[in-house]
Write an enzyme that holds these catalytic residues in place. Structure first.
Site, PDB file in Angstrom:
ATOM      1  N   SER A  75       0.879  -1.181   0.000  1.00  0.00           N
ATOM      2  CA  SER A  75       0.000   0.000   0.000  1.00  0.00           C
ATOM      3  C   SER A  75       0.911   1.224   0.000  1.00  0.00           C
ATOM      4  O   SER A  75       2.090   1.109   0.354  1.00  0.00           O
ATOM      5  CB  SER A  75      -0.843  -0.009   1.284  1.00  0.00           C
ATOM      6  N   TYR A  84      -2.250  -0.723  10.250  1.00  0.00           N
ATOM      7  CA  TYR A  84      -2.211  -0.984   8.810  1.00  0.00           C
ATOM      8  C   TYR A  84      -0.867  -0.548   8.219  1.00  0.00           C
ATOM      9  O   TYR A  84      -0.220  -1.291   7.470  1.00  0.00           O
ATOM     10  CB  TYR A  84      -3.371  -0.240   8.146  1.00  0.00           C
TER      11      TYR A  84
HETATM   12  N1  LIG Z   1      -8.646  -0.809  -1.747  1.00  0.00           N
HETATM   13  C1  LIG Z   1      -7.610  -0.013  -1.589  1.00  0.00           C
HETATM   14  O1  LIG Z   1      -7.698   1.221  -1.737  1.00  0.00           O
HETATM   15  C2  LIG Z   1      -6.259  -0.571  -1.249  1.00  0.00           C
HETATM   16  C3  LIG Z   1      -5.160   0.303  -1.261  1.00  0.00           C
HETATM   17  C4  LIG Z   1      -3.905  -0.179  -0.949  1.00  0.00           C
HETATM   18  C5  LIG Z   1      -3.730  -1.511  -0.647  1.00  0.00           C
HETATM   19  N2  LIG Z   1      -4.808  -2.339  -0.631  1.00  0.00           N
HETATM   20  C6  LIG Z   1      -4.570  -3.738  -0.278  1.00  0.00           C
HETATM   21  O2  LIG Z   1      -5.046  -4.566  -1.317  1.00  0.00           O
HETATM   22  C7  LIG Z   1      -5.485  -5.816  -0.756  1.00  0.00           C
HETATM   23  C8  LIG Z   1      -6.904  -6.105  -1.228  1.00  0.00           C
HETATM   24  O3  LIG Z   1      -7.733  -5.049  -0.810  1.00  0.00           O
HETATM   25  P1  LIG Z   1      -9.233  -4.859  -1.358  1.00  0.00           P
HETATM   26  O4  LIG Z   1      -9.485  -3.403  -1.359  1.00  0.00           O
HETATM   27  O5  LIG Z   1      -9.444  -5.653  -2.569  1.00  0.00           O
HETATM   28  O6  LIG Z   1     -10.035  -5.480  -0.120  1.00  0.00           O
HETATM   29  P2  LIG Z   1     -11.415  -6.281  -0.048  1.00  0.00           P
HETATM   30  O7  LIG Z   1     -12.312  -5.912  -1.175  1.00  0.00           O
HETATM   31  O8  LIG Z   1     -11.898  -6.115   1.350  1.00  0.00           O
HETATM   32  O9  LIG Z   1     -10.947  -7.804  -0.266  1.00  0.00           O
HETATM   33  C9  LIG Z   1     -10.075  -8.391   0.648  1.00  0.00           C
HETATM   34  C10 LIG Z   1      -9.858  -9.836   0.284  1.00  0.00           C
HETATM   35  O10 LIG Z   1      -8.995 -10.426   1.272  1.00  0.00           O
HETATM   36  C11 LIG Z   1      -9.627 -11.565   1.830  1.00  0.00           C
HETATM   37  N3  LIG Z   1      -9.236 -11.751   3.223  1.00  0.00           N
HETATM   38  C12 LIG Z   1      -9.345 -10.863   4.240  1.00  0.00           C
HETATM   39  N4  LIG Z   1      -8.918 -11.418   5.380  1.00  0.00           N
HETATM   40  C13 LIG Z   1      -8.521 -12.680   5.071  1.00  0.00           C
HETATM   41  C14 LIG Z   1      -7.989 -13.757   5.801  1.00  0.00           C
HETATM   42  N5  LIG Z   1      -7.773 -13.670   7.127  1.00  0.00           N
HETATM   43  N6  LIG Z   1      -7.681 -14.913   5.168  1.00  0.00           N
HETATM   44  C15 LIG Z   1      -7.906 -15.028   3.837  1.00  0.00           C
HETATM   45  N7  LIG Z   1      -8.408 -14.052   3.082  1.00  0.00           N
HETATM   46  C16 LIG Z   1      -8.715 -12.889   3.692  1.00  0.00           C
HETATM   47  C17 LIG Z   1     -11.120 -11.284   1.669  1.00  0.00           C
HETATM   48  O11 LIG Z   1     -11.895 -12.468   1.599  1.00  0.00           O
HETATM   49  P3  LIG Z   1     -12.667 -13.128   2.854  1.00  0.00           P
HETATM   50  O12 LIG Z   1     -13.233 -12.032   3.676  1.00  0.00           O
HETATM   51  O13 LIG Z   1     -13.659 -13.995   2.171  1.00  0.00           O
HETATM   52  O14 LIG Z   1     -11.609 -13.937   3.570  1.00  0.00           O
HETATM   53  C18 LIG Z   1     -11.148 -10.628   0.298  1.00  0.00           C
HETATM   54  O15 LIG Z   1     -11.130 -11.603  -0.724  1.00  0.00           O
HETATM   55  C19 LIG Z   1      -5.346  -5.673   0.763  1.00  0.00           C
HETATM   56  O16 LIG Z   1      -4.135  -6.242   1.177  1.00  0.00           O
HETATM   57  C20 LIG Z   1      -5.310  -4.175   0.978  1.00  0.00           C
HETATM   58  O17 LIG Z   1      -4.612  -3.810   2.135  1.00  0.00           O
HETATM   59  C21 LIG Z   1      -6.063  -1.908  -0.913  1.00  0.00           C
END
Ligand SMILES: NC(=O)c1ccc[n+]([C@@H]2O[C@H](COP(=O)([O-])OP(=O)(O)OC[C@H]3O[C@@H](n4cnc5c(N)ncnc54)[C@H](OP(=O)(O)O)[C@@H]3O)[C@@H](O)[C@H]2O)c1
Length: 255
Positions: free
Chosen positions: A148, A161
């Protein structure tokens, strides 16, 4: 040069592959030719992603696991190796940023800090080390950690985070050293991406505007805009890139 992005014959495990950025990564890796194993806790979501890949003539196997459960992680790795004969690509994308981990430092409990570190940092370590044997045996071993901008700079009120993502960038660099020359280890640092994780934030006019004001490209990214850099890093087009953290942040960290 186009062939350098071809992932035909490679096998990829994508954690958090059921929705958001992980789903886009799973679909794009499959479109580039890889067999993909989307994994997360919600069975219905990983099943749907695997079905979507197969309906486009790709190869996929859904697997549910919590990245904080070593037995469940081992089972996914074992199933993948049994089904596809090995693992070439691991994308550590599972992550969260829960409400109880937001606030000033004195408002955050140690338990909240540890919960975030357990998923975002230890979970990535668990999955990667479980796949170590396959990765090291592969001719194309590649690990991509989804960090991130919070892994590159501080963000107020997001201490667990930010600590987890700085840790993930550190892990990326140190693992790249130990696993060279066999396995390349890189990270992608997204800025703000429209997903469920940022839904509330994007719906808040004031917060959304402050993010847009801070982002040179003046918009949130789509999940597919994070998947492109992941496909690049997994592919031969990035064959001399390791230990790198590629910011896909609309210019956020260029300021
Ligand atoms: N969205 C943003 O702006 C952003 C920016 C920078 C970085 N990121 C990073 O990108 C990644 C994905 O983010 P996103 O925005 O796509 O989030 P999201 O829509 O909330 O999806 C998160 C995914 O991670 C899975 N997950 C969460 N906890 C888990 C666990 N304990 N074991 C296995 N799977 C788990 C969730 O599935 P289940 O709940 O079914 O397990 C889901 O498939 C994250 O690492 C986040 O920190 C996101």
């Amino acid at each position: 040069m186009i062939d350098a992005f071809d992932l035909d014959g490679r096998v990829a495990v994508v954690t958090g592959g059921g929705r958001g950025i992980g789903k886009a990564i799973a679909l794009e890796l499959a479109a580039a030719g890889a067999a993909v194993v989307p994994t997360a806790r919600t069975t219905a979501e990983v099943d749907a992603v695997a079905e979507e890949i197969e309906s486009s003539d790709g190869t996929a196997m859904a697997a549910d696991a919590d990245v904080t459960d070593p037995d469940a992680v081992s089972a996914v790795i074992d199933r993948t190796e049994a089904e596809f004969g090995g693992i070439d690509i691991v994308v550590n994308n599972a992550g969260f940023n829960p409400d109880d981990a937001l606030g000033r430092p004195e408002e955050i409990s140690t338990e909240s800090l540890e919960n975030v570190l357990e998923v975002n940092l230890s979970g990535a370590f668990e999955v990667t080390t479980a796949a170590a044997e396959s990765l090291l045996e592969s001719d194309d071993g590649s690990v991509i950690n989804i960090a991130s901008v919070g892994g590159l700079v501080g963000l107020p009120r997001q201490h667990p985070y930010v600590a987890s993502k700085h840790g993930l960038v550190g892990l990326t660099k140190s693992m790249a050293l130990d696993w060279a020359p066999e396995v390349r280890v890189n990270a992608v640092a997204p800025g703000y991406v429209s997903t469920e994780l940022t839904e509330e934030l994007e719906a808040n006019d004031q917060l959304r505007q402050s993010i847009l004001d801070r982002t040179p490209l003046e918009r949130f990214a789509s999940p597919e805009e994070i998947a492109g850099p992941v496909v690049f890093l997994a592919s031969d087009a990035a064959s001399y890139v390791t230990g790198e953290c590629l910011a896909a942040d609309g210019g956020w960290t260029a300021r």
